[in-house]
Motif scaffolding. Structure first.
Motif, PDB file in Angstrom:
ATOM      1  N   ARG A 388     -26.405  11.273 -21.283  1.00  0.00           N
ATOM      2  CA  ARG A 388     -26.837  10.083 -22.018  1.00  0.00           C
ATOM      3  C   ARG A 388     -28.052   9.459 -21.323  1.00  0.00           C
ATOM      4  NH1 ARG A 388     -22.939   8.816 -18.518  1.00  0.00           N
ATOM      5  NH2 ARG A 388     -22.950   6.781 -17.464  1.00  0.00           N
ATOM      6  N   ASN A 390     -29.871   5.833 -20.004  1.00  0.00           N
ATOM      7  CA  ASN A 390     -29.558   4.429 -19.792  1.00  0.00           C
ATOM      8  C   ASN A 390     -30.403   3.616 -20.770  1.00  0.00           C
ATOM      9  OD1 ASN A 390     -32.154   3.743 -18.671  1.00  0.00           O
ATOM     10  ND2 ASN A 390     -31.480   4.595 -16.704  1.00  0.00           N
ATOM     11  N   ARG A 391     -30.154   2.329 -20.879  1.00  0.00           N
ATOM     12  CA  ARG A 391     -30.809   1.536 -21.909  1.00  0.00           C
ATOM     13  C   ARG A 391     -32.333   1.551 -21.771  1.00  0.00           C
ATOM     14  NH1 ARG A 391     -28.673  -4.455 -22.977  1.00  0.00           N
ATOM     15  NH2 ARG A 391     -26.863  -3.171 -23.524  1.00  0.00           N
ATOM     16  N   SER A 393     -34.306   3.771 -20.137  1.00  0.00           N
ATOM     17  CA  SER A 393     -34.915   5.096 -20.299  1.00  0.00           C
ATOM     18  C   SER A 393     -34.972   5.488 -21.775  1.00  0.00           C
ATOM     19  CB  SER A 393     -34.139   6.150 -19.497  1.00  0.00           C
ATOM     20  OG  SER A 393     -32.814   6.297 -19.990  1.00  0.00           O
ATOM     21  N   LEU A 430     -26.912  11.356 -16.489  1.00  0.00           N
ATOM     22  CA  LEU A 430     -27.697  10.181 -16.849  1.00  0.00           C
ATOM     23  C   LEU A 430     -29.190  10.514 -16.786  1.00  0.00           C
ATOM     24  CD1 LEU A 430     -27.340   7.178 -17.605  1.00  0.00           C
ATOM     25  CD2 LEU A 430     -27.749   6.637 -15.191  1.00  0.00           C
ATOM     26  N   SER A 432     -32.716   9.435 -16.375  1.00  0.00           N
ATOM     27  CA  SER A 432     -33.308   8.278 -15.713  1.00  0.00           C
ATOM     28  C   SER A 432     -34.702   7.975 -16.244  1.00  0.00           C
ATOM     29  CB  SER A 432     -33.381   8.527 -14.205  1.00  0.00           C
ATOM     30  OG  SER A 432     -34.278   9.600 -13.935  1.00  0.00           O
TER      31      SER A 432
END
Length: 532
Positions: A388, A390-391, A393, A430, A432
């Motif tokens: 996923r 992060n908000r 990125s 994640l 980045s």
């Protein structure tokens, strides 16, 4: 021609089909009566029933065996707790239809709608109309006087869809499911694209005519053709394979041999017979990508194969047959190719009945986000590891993805490759900010050769030397970028959508074309001047 076996599918009549030992031959029982007609031989009866009526199903099976020993009765237990519940009945019948081994070449199917609850009869009607049950409806009626020797009457119903609009509306859910299937469940937002997919779903189910998919490389032509095949197969429209070939890879004698096959000795190196791709697609779907690359001889042979379903393999004096549906793909303007004499006009007319232009990713920027989510979920599933953003990125990548700097020259292939790279380089699942920044830089390097430099001379070609010289450096830089987007776009509205992709979301009624026209007017420019 060998006569097809007749197969009847119908519900057990829990009231109409029952009767005591002494009176059961004195009353009209529709399921048994259908097998008693002298002019009708039913080879198999698929008897659908609920668990509470198992004994009655066995009794009816035995009675049919007594009056029509040539009929094989196959009891089919359906899991329906409430036969008056539309959702339960529909779901049970849909599961049955999807699992049933329909054989349209060897068998003819009649769907008996006299027995069962009214809900069951409606569901059978709708599912036959939608071709989940690929057959005809049959309605039976009793004789005026009950008699074991008079089975009453039966009538076949040919569905005229135009007469059943209100009932057809009740099947809208299946239509929506078909559309979602073609889009792999991706919640696309581009209105023009969604309307196009809705029409393709309708055409795919109702027509066997060729379909022409136009659009740039990577726009999804091959993917959509494969989904059409899977949809038609699920609806029992076809049962053959999906055969795909890129015509740009076919050259010389190898082109005709690959498509139409050859016999042993047809040319040097032809050591054995070869069936060819058209025969491999018999009863299935043939996808000819880049059809504009075919040579004139292959075009002529293909036209005959489409129209007559038969053709000559190379070196053979005997025709062969293949009943396939064709989907053609191209990134060329075939109308222009016809005008230039490089593509047959009659072949173009034959494949141009249903033609659709798939837009590139840069023309569907609002669909980048749902496709990004789909591709990331697909990667996670294939690699058994959730990945996923992060908000920050995700927001960083999306800002770039919908900006004019993102050319997406490879369209969805570029996006898919980009997601794969970022997901692979992610740490602990994640993605980045640093991974996103590196990917943006990589994409810019990859696309750099795809955009010609737009220098001061090019700006002067639009405004004139004096006009270009009078611009502030800020205005000149901004106008260069606007004109670059306009020249790459398909229309004024398309260019406006790209230029105002972020700010348009905050407007209740965005008018991108009008905003762009007003911007150009500041420099006394019109769309025709900058789109050349």
């Amino acid at each position: 021609m060998k006569k097809k076996r007749l197969v009847v599918l119908g519900f057990l009549g829990s009231q109409l089909d029952k009767g005591s030992r002494s009176e059961r031959w004195e009353k009209w029982r529709p399921t048994i009566a259908l097998t008693q007609h002298d002019d009708l031989v039913i080879d198999r009866f698929e008897l659908l029933y609920n668990a509470p009526f198992t004994n009655l199903a066995r009794s009816v099976q035995a009675d049919i065996g007594a009056v029509s020993p040539e009929t094989t009765v196959v009891p089919r237990l359906l899991d329906i707790a409430d036969p008056w519940d539309f959702e339960q009945v529909y779901a049970a019948l849909l599961d049955f239809a999807r699992d049933y081994p329909f054989d349209l070449d060897a068998e003819e199917y009649w769907i008996h709608i006299t027995t069962g609850t009214h809900v069951a009869q409606i569901c059978l009607f709708l599912m036959t109309e939608a071709r989940f049950f690929p057959g005809r409806l049959v309605q039976t009626s009793p004789p005026r006087r009950a008699s074991s020797k008079n089975p009453g009457e039966y009538i076949l119903i040919d569905l005229d869809l135009s007469r059943y609009d209100q009932l057809a509306q009740r099947f809208s859910l299946a239509h929506a499911e078909g559309i979602a299937f073609l889009k792999s469940g991706i919640a696309t937002r581009n209105a023009d694209f969604n309307r196009m997919i809705e029409e393709i779903e309708h055409v795919a189910i109702k027509s066997r005519a060729p379909i022409l998919l136009m659009g740039p490389t990577g726009a999804g032509k091959s993917f959509l053709a494969r989904r059409v095949h899977e949809l038609k197969k699920a609806r029992h429209q076809i049962d053959g394979k999906f055969v795909e070939v890129n015509c740009a890879t076919l050259r010389g004698d190898g082109a005709a041999s690959a498509l139409f096959g050859h016999v042993k000795g047809a040319f040097t190196g032809a050591a054995n017979d070869r069936p060819g791709l058209l025969r491999s697609a018999h009863r299935g779907l043939l996808f000819l990508d880049e059809i504009g690359e075919l040579g004139p001889d292959e075009q002529a042979m293909l036209l005959k194969a489409i129209e007559e379903k038969r053709f000559f393999p190379m070196g053979s004096d005997h025709e062969v047959q293949s009943d396939f549906q064709l989907i053609a793909g191209t990134n060329r303007d075939l109308a222009a190719e016809v005008h230039a004499g490089r593509f047959r006009e009659d072949l173009y007319a034959r494949i141009n009945l249903w033609s659709y232009a798939l837009p590139g990713l840069a023309q569907r920027v609002e669909d980048i986000e749902p496709n990004l989510a789909y591709l990331l979920a697909q990667f996670s599933e294939e690699n058994a590891s959730k990945v996923r953003f992060n908000r920050e990125s995700r927001a960083r990548f999306m800002r770039f993805a919908v900006s004019p700097a993102a050319l997406w020259s490879g369209n969805f292939r570029d996006l898919s490759a980009s997601v794969t790279r970022m997901a692979t380089l992610s740490e602990s699942g994640l993605i980045s900010d640093a991974v996103v920044d590196d990917e943006i830089a990589r994409l810019k390097r990859m696309w750099r050769h795809g955009r010609a430099p737009f220098d001061g001379d090019a700006l002067a070609s639009v405004l004139g030397d004096d006009g270009a010289a009078q611009l502030d450096r800020f205005d000149a830089a901004q106008l260069r970028e606007v004109i670059a987007v306009c020249r790459a776009a398909r229309s004024l509205s398309d260019a406006g959508r790209q230029l105002f992709a972020v700010s348009r979301a905050a407007k209740a009624k965005p008018n991108d074309a009008d905003r762009l026209k007003k911007y150009l007017a500041r420099f006394a420019l019109e769309w025709e001047q900058v789109s050349r």
